[in-house]
Design a protein around this motif. Structure first.
Motif, PDB file in Angstrom:
ATOM      1  N   UNK A   9      -0.431  40.918  23.494  1.00  0.00           N
ATOM      2  CA  UNK A   9       0.292  42.181  23.334  1.00  0.00           C
ATOM      3  C   UNK A   9       0.041  42.801  21.962  1.00  0.00           C
ATOM      4  N   UNK A  10       0.045  41.969  20.921  1.00  0.00           N
ATOM      5  CA  UNK A  10      -0.234  42.475  19.573  1.00  0.00           C
ATOM      6  C   UNK A  10      -1.649  43.036  19.479  1.00  0.00           C
ATOM      7  N   UNK A  11      -2.594  42.306  20.025  1.00  0.00           N
ATOM      8  CA  UNK A  11      -4.003  42.690  19.899  1.00  0.00           C
ATOM      9  C   UNK A  11      -4.305  43.994  20.630  1.00  0.00           C
ATOM     10  N   UNK A  12      -3.642  44.210  21.773  1.00  0.00           N
ATOM     11  CA  UNK A  12      -3.983  45.363  22.608  1.00  0.00           C
ATOM     12  C   UNK A  12      -2.882  46.430  22.612  1.00  0.00           C
ATOM     13  N   UNK A  13      -2.097  46.458  21.531  1.00  0.00           N
ATOM     14  CA  UNK A  13      -1.133  47.541  21.323  1.00  0.00           C
ATOM     15  C   UNK A  13      -0.119  47.651  22.467  1.00  0.00           C
ATOM     16  N   UNK A  14       0.388  46.504  22.883  1.00  0.00           N
ATOM     17  CA  UNK A  14       1.393  46.458  23.953  1.00  0.00           C
ATOM     18  C   UNK A  14       2.670  45.783  23.462  1.00  0.00           C
ATOM     19  N   UNK A  15       2.940  45.900  22.146  1.00  0.00           N
ATOM     20  CA  UNK A  15       4.046  45.140  21.566  1.00  0.00           C
ATOM     21  C   UNK A  15       4.891  45.970  20.605  1.00  0.00           C
ATOM     22  N   UNK A  16       4.906  47.268  20.765  1.00  0.00           N
ATOM     23  CA  UNK A  16       5.769  48.098  19.936  1.00  0.00           C
ATOM     24  C   UNK A  16       5.167  48.441  18.583  1.00  0.00           C
ATOM     25  N   UNK A  17       5.783  49.419  17.924  1.00  0.00           N
ATOM     26  CA  UNK A  17       5.207  49.943  16.680  1.00  0.00           C
ATOM     27  C   UNK A  17       5.808  49.331  15.421  1.00  0.00           C
ATOM     28  N   UNK A  18       6.947  48.637  15.561  1.00  0.00           N
ATOM     29  CA  UNK A  18       7.594  48.074  14.375  1.00  0.00           C
ATOM     30  C   UNK A  18       8.463  46.884  14.799  1.00  0.00           C
ATOM     31  N   UNK A  19       9.003  46.138  13.825  1.00  0.00           N
ATOM     32  CA  UNK A  19       9.789  44.943  14.165  1.00  0.00           C
ATOM     33  C   UNK A  19      10.982  45.220  15.083  1.00  0.00           C
ATOM     34  N   UNK A  20      11.656  46.354  14.909  1.00  0.00           N
ATOM     35  CA  UNK A  20      12.807  46.652  15.757  1.00  0.00           C
ATOM     36  C   UNK A  20      12.395  46.852  17.214  1.00  0.00           C
ATOM     37  N   UNK A  21      11.279  47.556  17.424  1.00  0.00           N
ATOM     38  CA  UNK A  21      10.799  47.705  18.807  1.00  0.00           C
ATOM     39  C   UNK A  21      10.347  46.367  19.361  1.00  0.00           C
ATOM     40  N   UNK A  22       9.666  45.589  18.547  1.00  0.00           N
ATOM     41  CA  UNK A  22       9.135  44.313  19.039  1.00  0.00           C
ATOM     42  C   UNK A  22      10.241  43.347  19.443  1.00  0.00           C
ATOM     43  N   UNK A  23      11.321  43.307  18.680  1.00  0.00           N
ATOM     44  CA  UNK A  23      12.385  42.376  19.056  1.00  0.00           C
ATOM     45  C   UNK A  23      13.065  42.829  20.352  1.00  0.00           C
ATOM     46  N   UNK A  24      13.191  44.132  20.582  1.00  0.00           N
ATOM     47  CA  UNK A  24      13.731  44.619  21.857  1.00  0.00           C
ATOM     48  C   UNK A  24      12.795  44.244  23.007  1.00  0.00           C
ATOM     49  N   UNK A  25      11.506  44.446  22.786  1.00  0.00           N
ATOM     50  CA  UNK A  25      10.512  44.104  23.805  1.00  0.00           C
ATOM     51  C   UNK A  25      10.591  42.616  24.129  1.00  0.00           C
ATOM     52  N   UNK A  26      10.689  41.790  23.088  1.00  0.00           N
ATOM     53  CA  UNK A  26      10.767  40.340  23.308  1.00  0.00           C
ATOM     54  C   UNK A  26      12.031  39.951  24.066  1.00  0.00           C
ATOM     55  N   UNK A  27      13.154  40.602  23.758  1.00  0.00           N
ATOM     56  CA  UNK A  27      14.393  40.281  24.469  1.00  0.00           C
ATOM     57  C   UNK A  27      14.276  40.613  25.955  1.00  0.00           C
ATOM     58  N   UNK A  28      13.757  41.798  26.264  1.00  0.00           N
ATOM     59  CA  UNK A  28      13.565  42.153  27.668  1.00  0.00           C
ATOM     60  C   UNK A  28      12.585  41.187  28.345  1.00  0.00           C
ATOM     61  N   UNK A  29      11.487  40.902  27.655  1.00  0.00           N
ATOM     62  CA  UNK A  29      10.461  40.030  28.234  1.00  0.00           C
ATOM     63  C   UNK A  29      11.010  38.635  28.492  1.00  0.00           C
ATOM     64  N   UNK A  30      11.744  38.097  27.528  1.00  0.00           N
ATOM     65  CA  UNK A  30      12.244  36.735  27.708  1.00  0.00           C
ATOM     66  C   UNK A  30      13.322  36.664  28.781  1.00  0.00           C
ATOM     67  N   UNK A  31      14.063  37.753  28.969  1.00  0.00           N
ATOM     68  CA  UNK A  31      15.022  37.795  30.066  1.00  0.00           C
ATOM     69  C   UNK A  31      14.328  37.687  31.409  1.00  0.00           C
ATOM     70  N   UNK A  32      13.285  38.476  31.614  1.00  0.00           N
ATOM     71  CA  UNK A  32      12.589  38.422  32.907  1.00  0.00           C
ATOM     72  C   UNK A  32      11.815  37.120  33.058  1.00  0.00           C
ATOM     73  N   UNK A  33      11.337  36.546  31.960  1.00  0.00           N
ATOM     74  CA  UNK A  33      10.689  35.239  32.028  1.00  0.00           C
ATOM     75  C   UNK A  33      11.684  34.181  32.500  1.00  0.00           C
TER      76      UNK A  33
END
Length: 223
Positions: free
Chosen positions: A76-100
């Motif tokens: 996700x980091x390498x291909x620009x699929x992980x948000x633009x800053x730490x705040x976006x990334x932590x939200x993305x991770x929370x959603x992702x880990x929920x569905x995981x």
């Protein structure tokens, strides 16, 4: 090893499937090595490429990558699929880990002696704990975070398709999630991945379960 990406796992979904999804959406071609014997697994152990003696193993950019979430984050980091800053990334991770969390409950079903109560638990948690979160998030924007596609969106699509395989009408009360799913499946890379003959794996069958048990030398199902 610095050339084409190589995935080492079983010829089935499991924890590798989300990685296949994400690489496909990122437009990354990959080859697969399927574990079919215990000797293959022991060779990997003896070769020192499995940091924690576990697969999935993804060989890319000259590295032996293990641990599913770490691999997903790297892609996700390498291909620009992980948000633009730490705040976006932590939200993305929370959603992702929920569905995981939800998908992992489905993954263990083939290895469960009595799946019925687990199925009931999955359906209840999907309706009461997980889908309402995504329904609310998608009422506000097209994608989960930042108004653009991220790896959390890819995992949500994968997870909702898995749910519908078990509970075909489960999204009936979650119109935002269903509309999201419909939009996602029109993305060309995803549309191709959903076609027969793609590298997407089917639902696990008895052969898959038997192979996993033999490779890991398990005498009985672990759940």
């Amino acid at each position: 090893m610095a050339g084409k990406v190589v995935l080492t796992y079983f010829d089935g979904r499991g924890k590798m499937e989300s990685i296949r999804w994400l690489l496909t959406v990122a437009g990354v071609e990959f080859d697969e090595v399927h574990l079919t014997t215990r000797d293959q697994y022991l060779k990997l152990l003896n070769g020192g490429v499995l940091m924690f003696q576990q697969v999935p193993l993804v060989q890319m950019d000259g590295m032996n990558l293990v641990q599913t979430k770490a691999i997903l984050h790297y892609i996700a980091d390498k291909y620009n699929l992980h948000g633009k800053d730490p705040k976006e990334r932590v939200k993305i991770n929370m959603y992702a880990e929920g569905i995981i969390d939800l998908m992992e409950m489905i993954m263990i079903l083939p290895f469960t002696a009595d799946a019925k109560p687990k199925l009931e638990n999955i359906e209840t948690k999907a309706k009461e704990r997980y889908m309402p979160v995504f329904e609310k998030a998608l009422s506000e924007q097209t994608y989960l975070v930042g108004g653009k596609l991220t790896y959390a969106d890819v995992l949500l699509l994968e997870g909702t398709l898995m749910l519908e395989e078990k509970f075909p009408s489960i999204l009936a009360d979650f119109s935002n999630v269903k509309n999201f799913q419909n939009r996602m499946t029109k993305i060309p890379a995803i549309a191709g991945f959903l076609q027969p003959g793609s590298k997407r794996k089917g639902q696990p069958d008895e052969k898959y379960v038997k192979t996993v048990m033999e490779v890991f030398a398990l005498s009985k199902t672990p759940f």
